[in-house]
Scaffold this motif. Structure first.
Motif, mmCIF file in Angstrom:
data_model
loop_
_atom_site.group_PDB
_atom_site.id
_atom_site.type_symbol
_atom_site.label_atom_id
_atom_site.label_comp_id
_atom_site.label_asym_id
_atom_site.label_seq_id
_atom_site.Cartn_x
_atom_site.Cartn_y
_atom_site.Cartn_z
ATOM 1 N N ALA A 174 0.819 -1.212 0.000
ATOM 2 C CA ALA A 174 0.000 0.000 0.000
ATOM 3 C C ALA A 174 0.852 1.260 0.000
ATOM 4 O O ALA A 174 0.487 2.283 -0.608
ATOM 5 C CB ALA A 174 -0.925 -0.018 1.214
ATOM 6 N N ASP A 175 2.013 1.219 0.665
ATOM 7 C CA ASP A 175 2.880 2.397 0.739
ATOM 8 C C ASP A 175 3.495 2.742 -0.611
ATOM 9 O O ASP A 175 3.979 3.850 -0.813
ATOM 10 C CB ASP A 175 3.986 2.166 1.773
ATOM 11 N N TRP A 176 3.485 1.784 -1.528
ATOM 12 C CA TRP A 176 4.123 1.975 -2.837
ATOM 13 C C TRP A 176 3.225 2.735 -3.803
ATOM 14 O O TRP A 176 3.701 3.299 -4.782
ATOM 15 C CB TRP A 176 4.487 0.608 -3.413
ATOM 16 N N THR A 177 1.934 2.758 -3.525
ATOM 17 C CA THR A 177 0.984 3.387 -4.445
ATOM 18 C C THR A 177 1.286 4.853 -4.672
ATOM 19 O O THR A 177 1.264 5.349 -5.814
ATOM 20 C CB THR A 177 -0.455 3.231 -3.912
ATOM 21 N N SER A 178 1.587 5.593 -3.595
ATOM 22 C CA SER A 178 1.850 7.031 -3.738
ATOM 23 C C SER A 178 3.093 7.286 -4.582
ATOM 24 O O SER A 178 3.148 8.258 -5.342
ATOM 25 C CB SER A 178 1.996 7.675 -2.362
ATOM 26 N N THR A 179 4.090 6.414 -4.450
ATOM 27 C CA THR A 179 5.287 6.549 -5.289
ATOM 28 C C THR A 179 4.929 6.359 -6.754
ATOM 29 O O THR A 179 5.334 7.144 -7.624
ATOM 30 C CB THR A 179 6.345 5.516 -4.870
ATOM 31 N N CYS A 180 4.166 5.303 -7.036
ATOM 32 C CA CYS A 180 3.836 4.989 -8.427
ATOM 33 C C CYS A 180 2.854 5.973 -9.048
ATOM 34 O O CYS A 180 2.740 6.048 -10.276
ATOM 35 C CB CYS A 180 3.304 3.562 -8.519
ATOM 36 N N ASN A 181 2.150 6.733 -8.228
ATOM 37 C CA ASN A 181 1.273 7.772 -8.769
ATOM 38 C C ASN A 181 2.074 8.846 -9.501
ATOM 39 O O ASN A 181 1.526 9.587 -10.337
ATOM 40 C CB ASN A 181 0.447 8.408 -7.652
ATOM 41 N N MET A 182 3.363 8.957 -9.164
ATOM 42 C CA MET A 182 4.230 9.932 -9.838
ATOM 43 C C MET A 182 4.759 9.414 -11.167
ATOM 44 O O MET A 182 5.320 10.168 -11.966
ATOM 45 C CB MET A 182 5.392 10.317 -8.922
ATOM 46 N N ALA A 183 4.607 8.114 -11.407
ATOM 47 C CA ALA A 183 5.148 7.498 -12.622
ATOM 48 C C ALA A 183 4.131 7.620 -13.752
ATOM 49 O O ALA A 183 3.445 6.657 -14.124
ATOM 50 C CB ALA A 183 5.492 6.040 -12.348
ATOM 51 N N ASP A 184 4.042 8.813 -14.325
ATOM 52 C CA ASP A 184 3.034 9.075 -15.356
ATOM 53 C C ASP A 184 3.580 8.947 -16.775
ATOM 54 O O ASP A 184 2.890 9.241 -17.747
ATOM 55 C CB ASP A 184 2.429 10.463 -15.164
ATOM 56 N N GLY A 185 4.842 8.518 -16.898
ATOM 57 C CA GLY A 185 5.423 8.353 -18.231
ATOM 58 C C GLY A 185 5.875 9.642 -18.874
ATOM 59 O O GLY A 185 6.303 9.658 -20.034
ATOM 60 N N LYS A 186 5.816 10.754 -18.136
ATOM 61 C CA LYS A 186 6.205 12.055 -18.702
ATOM 62 C C LYS A 186 7.115 12.860 -17.776
ATOM 63 O O LYS A 186 8.052 13.505 -18.228
ATOM 64 C CB LYS A 186 4.943 12.883 -18.998
ATOM 65 N N THR A 187 6.849 12.789 -16.480
ATOM 66 C CA THR A 187 7.459 13.742 -15.553
ATOM 67 C C THR A 187 8.835 13.326 -15.058
ATOM 68 O O THR A 187 9.776 14.130 -15.076
ATOM 69 C CB THR A 187 6.533 13.955 -14.340
ATOM 70 N N TYR A 188 8.979 12.073 -14.636
ATOM 71 C CA TYR A 188 10.207 11.643 -13.955
ATOM 72 C C TYR A 188 10.985 10.621 -14.782
ATOM 73 O O TYR A 188 10.463 9.562 -15.139
ATOM 74 C CB TYR A 188 9.876 11.026 -12.598
ATOM 75 N N THR A 189 12.220 10.966 -15.075
ATOM 76 C CA THR A 189 13.124 9.971 -15.658
ATOM 77 C C THR A 189 13.838 9.203 -14.555
ATOM 78 O O THR A 189 14.184 8.042 -14.730
ATOM 79 C CB THR A 189 14.174 10.636 -16.561
ATOM 80 N N HIS A 190 14.066 9.860 -13.419
ATOM 81 C CA HIS A 190 14.690 9.212 -12.272
ATOM 82 C C HIS A 190 13.707 9.248 -11.109
ATOM 83 O O HIS A 190 13.379 10.311 -10.584
ATOM 84 C CB HIS A 190 15.996 9.907 -11.887
ATOM 85 N N LEU A 191 13.246 8.069 -10.717
ATOM 86 C CA LEU A 191 12.311 7.927 -9.607
ATOM 87 C C LEU A 191 12.808 6.797 -8.723
ATOM 88 O O LEU A 191 12.902 5.646 -9.174
ATOM 89 C CB LEU A 191 10.906 7.635 -10.141
ATOM 90 N N MET A 192 13.166 7.124 -7.481
ATOM 91 C CA MET A 192 13.739 6.132 -6.566
ATOM 92 C C MET A 192 14.962 5.477 -7.238
ATOM 93 O O MET A 192 15.916 6.158 -7.558
ATOM 94 C CB MET A 192 12.690 5.106 -6.138
ATOM 95 N N SER A 193 14.901 4.170 -7.509
ATOM 96 C CA SER A 193 16.070 3.451 -8.052
ATOM 97 C C SER A 193 15.973 3.165 -9.541
ATOM 98 O O SER A 193 16.608 2.238 -10.049
ATOM 99 C CB SER A 193 16.268 2.134 -7.287
ATOM 100 N N SER A 194 15.195 3.959 -10.273
ATOM 101 C CA SER A 194 14.975 3.666 -11.693
ATOM 102 C C SER A 194 16.235 3.774 -12.540
ATOM 103 O O SER A 194 16.264 3.279 -13.673
ATOM 104 C CB SER A 194 13.890 4.592 -12.259
ATOM 105 N N GLN A 195 17.299 4.384 -11.997
ATOM 106 C CA GLN A 195 18.555 4.449 -12.751
ATOM 107 C C GLN A 195 19.066 3.069 -13.139
ATOM 108 O O GLN A 195 19.785 2.918 -14.121
ATOM 109 C CB GLN A 195 19.638 5.175 -11.936
#
Length: 393
Positions: free
Chosen positions: A250-271
């Protein structure tokens, strides 16, 4: 005579055992280079490992012994008031392997064998940046390094550490790759005057920097972890097997709400999948962060058909999707397993040993497995990601 001789022999044996025990407790000598302590106060296991690697580099670069804190395992499933569990790194990793890179000592050994004589109460100083201290005021209204609450206060109290004052810096940086910044630490806090740097947070970046990723090779599983992990693999998993990591709490949902495919190239460990160069990285999508059941079944099936997998192992913090996977892979005669261990190292070990691993691009827990598999030249892919893997070195 025989009885007297027997007593004498027993006494000698007791004395030898006592001296041996005493020598063990006193075998740790104080190192004049000084020590670095820190609280692993950011995030769960994966985040703490990332910052441990950076802290290891920091300690080596400024040439101080690293005092390794235990991992903090939060028991939120038992309620928010449940006590933390503190797990020494040596319960997971081999100490000798870490010593090959730099001198380290566990927090437990430091507090038991060195602190009573060299860092006693009354002389314990907390170190932090001015920016961090601005948020903390002591009883006199002055800036302070210490912070209330869990994990900050709880961590230090677990080791019965109370700080007598704060040492606040202004122009120091943890990125000691730069020689001038390294010199800043050595000149501001020489070991002769500041033998113990007790930092309120890890002296490292998150996620782990690309330069520090190779330090993963010094995190070798200890014999107990290997034995337990190998035993499970031998009894349950038919090779070739795929291991997958599903991050869907459940805690992961808020993080993934930022993953809209446009805004963030680097999110947490996505590098770990899109690369470290922002100008070349693709934006993080929802499918890379939080996967649906159909997506997981589809992507696992693709890999299973390619490597002719016979079993799948699922590690997760929440929903393992066992029924969906079993039904979706039934015609391939693939069995699906989920251990749900209380100790994360078993999940990590089993994923590291898999014939192929499918991870979560954004998760630092997956990132640990990816780094280990890179060191051992094993294949990894990520849910929702079809682009090139990582930056070209």
């Amino acid at each position: 005579m025989a009885r007297v001789l027997g007593v004498a022999v027993w006494s000698c044996a007791f004395l030898v055992a006592f001296l041996a025990t005493s020598s063990v407790s006193k075998s740790i000598d104080w190192d004049p280079r000084g020590y670095v302590l820190y609280c692993p106060c950011m995030g769960r296991h994966g985040n703490q490992v990332d910052q441990f690697l950076g802290s290891l580099f920091f300690a080596k670069t400024i040439d101080r012994v690293l005092v390794m804190p235990p991992f903090i395992e939060y028991q939120h499933h038992l309620g928010h008031d449940a006590n933390n569990v503190y797990v020494p790194l040596t319960e997971m990793f081999d100490l000798d392997a870490m010593q090959e890179y730099h001198t380290v000592i566990t927090m437990e050994d430091f507090m038991e064998n060195l602190a009573p004589y060299h860092w006693s109460p009354g002389n314990r100083v907390a170190y932090c940046s001015e920016k961090a201290a601005e948020f903390n005021l002591d009883i006199h209204g002055e800036m302070s390094c210490t912070r209330p609450g869990n994990p900050f206060k709880d961590f230090w109290e677990y080791f019965d550490i109370n700080f007598d004052r704060s040492e606040i810096w202004n122009n120091l940086h943890f990125n000691v790759d730069y020689d001038e910044w390294r010199k800043g630490w050595e000149e501001t806090y020489p070991p002769s005057e500041h033998p113990v740097l007790a930092l309120m947070g890890a002296p490292a970046q998150f996620p782990v920097t690309q330069a520090n990723e190779p330090l993963q090779r010094y995190l070798q599983w200890n014999a107990i972890t290997k034995e337990e992990g190998d035993d499970y693999i031998e009894k349950h998993l038919r090779r070739p097997y795929i291991a997958i990591h599903l991050r869907n709490g459940a805690d992961w949902t808020s993080t993934c709400n930022m993953a809209d495919g446009k805004t963030y190239t680097h999110l947490m460990s996505s590098q770990q999948c899109v690369g470290y160069h922002r100008d070349r990285a693709s934006p993080v999508t929802r499918e890379m962060c939080m996967q649906t059941e159909p997506q997981v079944v589809r992507e696992v099936r693709e890999v299973a058909e390619e490597i002719k997998a016979r079993s799948v192992y699922v590690a997760t913090d929440h929903v393992p999707m066992l029924e969906d996977l079993s039904e979706g892979l039934e015609d391939l005669n693939i069995e699906v397993f989920h251990l749900d261990p209380e100790r994360p190292q078993i999940d990590l070990y089993i994923m590291g040993q898999a014939d192929h691993f499918i991870g979560n691009c954004v998760s630092s827990f997956s990132a640990f497995v990816k780094r280990e598999r890179d060191v051992n030249e094993k294949s990894t892919s990520f849910f929702g990601w079809k682009g090139p893997m990582h930056d070209e070195l």
